[in-house]
Design a protein around this motif. Structure first.
Motif, mmCIF file in Angstrom:
data_model
loop_
_atom_site.group_PDB
_atom_site.id
_atom_site.type_symbol
_atom_site.label_atom_id
_atom_site.label_comp_id
_atom_site.label_asym_id
_atom_site.label_seq_id
_atom_site.Cartn_x
_atom_site.Cartn_y
_atom_site.Cartn_z
ATOM 1 N N TYR A 228 9.027 -3.512 9.760
ATOM 2 C CA TYR A 228 9.709 -4.700 9.641
ATOM 3 C C TYR A 228 9.594 -5.148 7.808
ATOM 4 N N TYR A 229 8.711 -4.243 7.117
ATOM 5 C CA TYR A 229 8.542 -4.778 5.898
ATOM 6 C C TYR A 229 8.847 -3.888 4.650
ATOM 7 N N LYS A 230 9.339 -4.150 3.711
ATOM 8 C CA LYS A 230 9.740 -3.478 2.451
ATOM 9 C C LYS A 230 9.666 -4.163 1.301
ATOM 10 N N ALA A 231 9.087 -3.455 0.241
ATOM 11 C CA ALA A 231 9.112 -4.195 -1.268
ATOM 12 C C ALA A 231 10.019 -3.864 -2.059
ATOM 13 N N PHE A 232 10.550 -4.676 -3.032
ATOM 14 C CA PHE A 232 11.672 -4.683 -3.801
ATOM 15 C C PHE A 232 10.974 -5.237 -5.154
ATOM 16 N N LEU A 233 11.787 -4.649 -6.519
ATOM 17 C CA LEU A 233 11.434 -5.210 -7.528
ATOM 18 C C LEU A 233 12.798 -5.479 -8.170
ATOM 19 N N VAL A 234 13.110 -6.959 -8.399
ATOM 20 C CA VAL A 234 14.146 -7.052 -8.729
ATOM 21 C C VAL A 234 14.477 -7.911 -9.913
ATOM 22 N N GLY A 281 11.126 3.816 -17.988
ATOM 23 C CA GLY A 281 11.866 4.518 -18.676
ATOM 24 C C GLY A 281 12.292 4.139 -20.133
ATOM 25 N N ASN A 282 12.453 4.860 -21.099
ATOM 26 C CA ASN A 282 12.592 4.372 -22.659
ATOM 27 C C ASN A 282 14.133 3.740 -22.604
ATOM 28 N N VAL A 283 15.091 3.885 -21.570
ATOM 29 C CA VAL A 283 16.289 3.148 -21.823
ATOM 30 C C VAL A 283 16.195 1.933 -21.339
ATOM 31 N N ASN A 284 15.028 1.387 -20.890
ATOM 32 C CA ASN A 284 14.859 0.068 -20.644
ATOM 33 C C ASN A 284 13.973 -0.757 -21.451
ATOM 34 N N ALA A 285 13.579 -0.233 -22.339
ATOM 35 C CA ALA A 285 12.641 -0.951 -23.250
ATOM 36 C C ALA A 285 13.125 -2.017 -23.665
ATOM 37 N N GLY A 286 12.003 -3.072 -23.800
ATOM 38 C CA GLY A 286 12.243 -4.372 -24.052
ATOM 39 C C GLY A 286 11.729 -5.400 -22.975
ATOM 40 N N GLU A 287 12.007 -6.712 -22.964
ATOM 41 C CA GLU A 287 11.448 -7.766 -22.232
ATOM 42 C C GLU A 287 12.341 -8.035 -21.235
ATOM 43 N N LYS A 288 11.621 -8.179 -19.807
ATOM 44 C CA LYS A 288 12.456 -8.357 -18.580
ATOM 45 C C LYS A 288 11.860 -9.323 -17.783
ATOM 46 N N GLN A 289 12.473 -10.072 -17.096
ATOM 47 C CA GLN A 289 11.827 -11.043 -15.993
ATOM 48 C C GLN A 289 12.236 -10.504 -14.778
ATOM 49 N N VAL A 290 11.162 -10.110 -13.989
ATOM 50 C CA VAL A 290 11.312 -9.514 -12.753
ATOM 51 C C VAL A 290 10.512 -10.132 -11.763
ATOM 52 N N LEU A 291 11.008 -9.948 -10.455
ATOM 53 C CA LEU A 291 10.137 -10.368 -9.441
ATOM 54 C C LEU A 291 9.826 -8.959 -8.452
ATOM 55 N N PHE A 292 8.475 -9.157 -7.989
ATOM 56 C CA PHE A 292 7.928 -8.199 -6.790
ATOM 57 C C PHE A 292 8.179 -9.063 -5.719
ATOM 58 N N VAL A 293 9.075 -8.450 -4.677
ATOM 59 C CA VAL A 293 9.216 -9.040 -3.399
ATOM 60 C C VAL A 293 8.784 -8.357 -2.175
ATOM 61 N N LEU A 294 8.015 -9.012 -1.341
ATOM 62 C CA LEU A 294 7.892 -8.354 -0.160
ATOM 63 C C LEU A 294 8.718 -8.982 1.008
ATOM 64 N N ARG A 295 9.535 -8.141 1.750
ATOM 65 C CA ARG A 295 10.725 -8.877 2.473
ATOM 66 C C ARG A 295 10.309 -8.510 4.012
ATOM 67 N N LYS A 296 10.550 -9.307 4.763
ATOM 68 C CA LYS A 296 10.265 -9.170 6.147
ATOM 69 C C LYS A 296 11.690 -9.034 6.738
ATOM 70 N N LEU A 297 12.192 -7.881 7.278
ATOM 71 C CA LEU A 297 13.474 -7.191 7.635
ATOM 72 C C LEU A 297 13.784 -7.966 9.138
#
Length: 337
Positions: A228-234, A281-297
Motif C-alpha cells: 500500500y506504500y510507495k515513495a516519490f521524489l517530485v 546527474g550532470n544534466v540536472n546541475a543547479g538548485e531545485k525545490q523538491v518533495l520526498f513523498v510517502l504515499r498510501k495507495l
C-alpha cells in the motif's frame, strides 16, 4: 665601433639590472611559501556566532594560500571542561589545490550537541605543510523541537544504467548528511542537500514517534502491508537518465531488500522507498525545490503498476490514487565540489 659596443653593453646592463630589481621587488611582496591567510570569517547567520543544535552553521570567508590549499579542517569543542566535540574536513573538491578560495559551507551541527559555550577552530593547511588557524567563541543553543522525520544522504559506489544502478556498495569513511523535519514536513535545519550531480547517494527515510523511537518500518512490516506504500521524489523537472545519451540524468531507485519481518523483497515493484538510491546527474546541475513523498495507495494492486521512471511525475496524485502521508520539502543543490 669600439664606442658603439661600449654604449650597447651599458644599455644591456641597465635593462638587466632593472629586470632583476623588478623581480626582487615582486618577490619581496610575496614571500616564498608564505603561510595561508584567512580573511574575515563569518560564523553563523549574520556573523552572530550562534547556532542551534540540530541545524547547520553558516561559514563564509576568503582564503589565500601561496603554496596552494591542501586541507581545510573545522573543529568545535566544548568550553568549561565539557568533552563534546565535532569535526569536519575537506581534503578534495573545489577548495583543494587552489591559491584563492571563497569558503562557503553550511556545517551540520549534531542534534545531541549540549547547549552552551564552545570554541571554534578553522584550520587551513597548504601543500608545503604550513598551517594557519582562525579561532572564535561559538554558542550552541538547545534543539527546542525534536525531529519527526529525517532524510539521511550518504555517498555510495555504483554505476547508473538506464532507470537503475549497478554494483551499489557502501563507501568507507563516507560522511552522512542529514536533514531534520518537523511533523509538518518542514526542515528544522537548513533544508538543503548539497550533492555532487554525478555521484550516487543512499537516502534513508526515518520517522519518529513522540518518544523519539524509529517507526518507519511500520510501512514495510510485510509484503501485504508494504503493497500500500510507495515513495516519490517530485518537483525539480528532472531529466531522467533513460532520456539521456550519456547516462548523465536522474535516477531515484527505491531499494529495500527485506521487509521488516525478515522476508526477502523479490521484485523491483515491491520496494517502497524507506531506503532509496539517488543521483541527480550532470544534466540536472543547479538548485531545485523538491518533495520526498510517502504515499498510501488506495488499493494493493496499484503498486505493481508503478515503474522506476514514475518517481518524478507531476500527476502522480491522479495516476496513482491514494493519500500522501508524508511530504518533506527541501532544496536540492546539485553542485560540483
Amino acid at each position: 665601433m669600439k664606442t658603439r659596443n661600449i654604449r650597447f653593453f651599458f644599455l644591456l646592463s641597465t635593462i638587466l639590472l632593472g629586470f632583476l630589481s623588478s623581480c626582487k621587488n615582486d618577490n619581496d611582496e610575496i614571500p616564498a611559501l608564505a603561510k595561508p591567510q584567512i580573511g574575515t570569517l563569518e560564523i553563523g547567520s549574520g556573523n552572530n556566532k550562534t547556532v542551534q543544535a540540530g541545524s547547520d552553521l553558516h561559514l563564509e570567508g576568503d582564503i589565500l594560500a601561496e603554496a596552494l590549499i591542501a586541507k581545510i579542517e573545522i573543529e568545535v569543542h566544548q568550553e568549561g571542561g565539557g568533552q563534546y566535540k565535532f569535526t569536519k574536513a575537506y581534503t578534495d573538491g573545489k577548495y583543494i589545490g587552489v591559491k584563492n578560495a571563497t569558503f562557503h559551507e553550511h556545517i551540520d551541527v549534531p542534534g545531541d550537541a549540549p547547549a552552551g559555550a564552545y570554541h571554534f577552530h578553522f584550520i587551513v593547511t597548504d601543500k608545503a605543510g604550513n598551517a594557519t588557524t582562525a579561532e572564535s567563541a561559538l554558542t550552541i543553543t538547545a534543539a527546542d523541537v525534536k525531529p519527526s522525520f529525517k532524510l539521511i544522504f550518504t555517498e555510495v559506489a555504483g554505476t547508473p544504467h538506464g532507470n537503475h544502478f549497478h554494483d551499489l556498495a557502501d563507501k568507507s569513511n563516507a560522511e552522512p548528511m542529514t536533514i531534520n523535519f518537523n511533523e509538518k514536513g518542514q526542515a528544522l535545519s537548513g533544508g538543503h542537500a548539497h550533492l555532487h550531480p554525478a555521484k550516487i547517494y543512499k537516502i534513508e527515510f526515518k520517522q519518529y514517534n513522540t518518544s523519539a523511537q524509529e517507526i518507519q518500518n511500520q510501512y514495510i512490516l510485510n509484503k501485504s502491508t508494504a503493497d500500500y506504500y510507495k515513495a516519490f521524489l517530485v518537483g525539480g523537472s528532472f531529466i531522467l537518465n533513460p532520456n539521456t545519451t550519456g547516462e548523465n540524468g536522474a535516477i531515484f531507485q527505491t531499494r529495500e531488500t527485506k521487509y521488516a519481518d525478515g522476508t526477502t523483497i523479490s521484485d523491483a515493484t515491491e520496494t517502497t522507498g524507506i531506503i532509496t538510491y539517488f543521483t541527480a546527474g550532470n544534466v540536472n546541475a543547479g538548485e531545485k525545490q523538491v518533495l520526498f513523498v510517502l504515499r498510501k495507495l488506495k488499493d494493493s494492486s496499484t503498486k505493481a503498476t508503478i515503474t522506476r521512471t514514475d518517481w518524478n511525475l507531476s500527476n502522480y496524485e491522479t495516476k496513482f490514487a491514494g493519500q500522501d502521508l508524508v511530504k518533506l520539502s527541501f532544496e536540492l543543490h546539485a553542485e560540483e565540489d
